[in-house]
Motif scaffolding. Structure first.
Motif, short mmCIF file in Angstrom:
data_model
loop_
_atom_site.label_atom_id
_atom_site.label_comp_id
_atom_site.label_asym_id
_atom_site.label_seq_id
_atom_site.Cartn_x
_atom_site.Cartn_y
_atom_site.Cartn_z
N UNK A 64 36.72 -92.40 0.67
CA UNK A 64 38.12 -91.79 -0.01
C UNK A 64 38.38 -91.89 -1.39
N UNK A 65 37.86 -93.22 -1.78
CA UNK A 65 37.80 -93.37 -3.51
C UNK A 65 36.87 -92.24 -4.05
N UNK A 66 35.89 -92.25 -3.59
CA UNK A 66 34.84 -91.22 -4.25
C UNK A 66 35.32 -89.79 -4.02
N UNK A 67 35.91 -89.46 -2.78
CA UNK A 67 36.37 -87.94 -2.60
C UNK A 67 37.57 -87.67 -3.54
N UNK A 115 29.97 -87.16 -1.10
CA UNK A 115 30.36 -88.35 -1.18
C UNK A 115 29.08 -89.25 -0.84
N UNK A 116 28.31 -88.79 0.33
CA UNK A 116 27.08 -89.29 0.79
C UNK A 116 25.99 -89.33 -0.27
N UNK A 117 25.79 -88.20 -0.70
CA UNK A 117 24.97 -87.76 -2.05
C UNK A 117 24.90 -88.79 -3.02
N UNK A 118 26.36 -88.90 -3.44
CA UNK A 118 26.67 -89.90 -4.75
C UNK A 118 26.43 -91.28 -4.45
N UNK A 119 26.77 -91.80 -3.03
CA UNK A 119 26.46 -93.15 -2.63
C UNK A 119 24.97 -93.29 -2.89
N UNK A 120 24.16 -92.41 -2.33
CA UNK A 120 22.72 -92.43 -2.31
C UNK A 120 22.12 -92.66 -3.59
N UNK A 148 38.92 -79.61 -6.56
CA UNK A 148 38.24 -78.42 -6.00
C UNK A 148 38.87 -78.19 -4.63
N UNK A 149 38.56 -76.98 -3.89
CA UNK A 149 39.11 -76.29 -2.60
C UNK A 149 37.78 -76.72 -1.46
N UNK A 150 37.13 -77.67 -1.65
CA UNK A 150 36.08 -77.81 -0.84
C UNK A 150 36.50 -78.25 0.46
N UNK A 151 36.01 -77.92 1.62
CA UNK A 151 36.30 -78.37 2.84
C UNK A 151 35.79 -79.58 3.27
N UNK A 152 36.51 -80.56 4.08
CA UNK A 152 36.43 -81.61 4.40
C UNK A 152 34.70 -82.13 4.71
N UNK A 153 33.96 -81.21 5.40
CA UNK A 153 32.58 -81.60 5.56
C UNK A 153 31.76 -81.46 4.28
N UNK A 154 32.16 -80.87 3.20
CA UNK A 154 31.31 -80.44 2.35
C UNK A 154 31.77 -81.72 1.30
N UNK A 155 33.18 -82.09 1.45
CA UNK A 155 33.47 -83.52 0.52
C UNK A 155 32.54 -84.73 0.90
#
Length: 277
Positions: A121-124, A142-147, A131-138
């Motif tokens: 949630x912090x990263x999102x 988040x997963x990419x940035x953590x990686x 942005x207007x990205x849908x939850x699945x895109x968010x």
């Protein structure tokens, strides 16, 4: 044309200017700032070149963090001008500024994670806000940035469950959530042990190389200077007293610079302290 549209158009047009041809991302022009009787910045001029890591050093209270806060418009100068891609930002509205801020990432000294939100949630948070990205895109972002910062799979952890180094890396993942052009780091290794500091330094270099970001790093840590700096600037009593390449700062003949780089206090101050023992 409304404020938001005019700001976006201004940013686009600015990229065609002569300044853009020199690949300038941001500029400070004759910046003055004081808090009451205390003069913090006195006539600061700074050009930040795209893709370069600029490290700002100086004693505590010399104005380093205040300078960073001007670049991202968390503070306004008493006098002078602040530009991002030739768009002046020190005198624009908060609504216009909201179009520009996503191009900047900020790693705060204390990480500044929201304690009531988990890591994901912090990263999102900035993605959802801007942005207007849908939850699945968010979730994928988040997963990419953590990686990217080496913390895969910890989205559900709370900040209280993380070590100091992990908090810094999560905060960095949040800072790059919107793929900013410029990242500002305020004392990124403060409070970390040497191995964790080394990890943060490695990430700063990794993000510059892989994402092509322009970085501004405020630090007291000379190990960080050696590892990440392309350019080093030293602030002293509100003014720049050194501006040069990384290797040059370690060869400076200015006694104020040498004392800081070598971790030595002013000889007169040391003598006075010893007399009191």
């Amino acid at each position: 044309m409304n404020d938001r549209a005019s700001t976006t158009q201004g940013l686009r047009e600015s990229r065609k200017t002569d300044a853009d041809a020199r690949k300038l991302v941001a500029r400070l022009v004759d910046i003055y700032k004081r808090f009451g009787p205390l003069i913090v910045l006195e006539g600061i001029n700074l050009d930040l070149v795209a893709g370069q890591t600029t490290v700002i050093i100086g004693e505590s209270g010399s104005g380093k963090s205040v300078l960073l806060n001007h670049l991202v418009r968390l503070l306004k100068p008493d006098r002078g001008e602040v530009y991002f891609h030739e768009q002046r930002i020190d005198n624009i509205s908060e609504r216009q500024l909201s179009e520009i801020r996503p191009h900047m990432g900020f790693l705060f000294q204390g990480s500044a994670l929201f304690d009531s939100m988990n890591v994901g949630e912090n990263i999102a948070f900035p993605i959802v806000e801007h942005t207007k990205r849908i939850p699945s895109e968010v979730d994928k972002i988040v997963a990419r940035k953590l990686a990217l910062v080496g913390l895969e799979g910890i989205q559900r952890k709370m900040p209280s469950e993380l070590s100091g180094g992990q908090k810094k890396r999560v905060a960095l993942a949040r800072a790059i959530a919107l793929d900013p052009e410029m990242i500002l780091y305020d004392e990124p290794t403060t409070g970390l042990d040497p191995p964790r500091s080394d990890e943060i330094d490695a990430l700063i270099g990794k993000l510059q190389k892989e994402l092509g970001v322009t970085s501004v790093v405020v630090t007291h840590d000379m190990a960080t200077v050696r590892k990440v700096a392309d350019r080093v600037i030293m602030l002293y009593k509100g003014r720049f007293i050194f501006d040069g390449k990384r290797d040059e700062v370690f060869q400076s003949e200015d006694e104020r610079v040498r004392n800081f780089v070598e971790g030595r206090s002013d000889p007169a101050m040391l003598a006075a302290l010893r007399k009191g023992v």
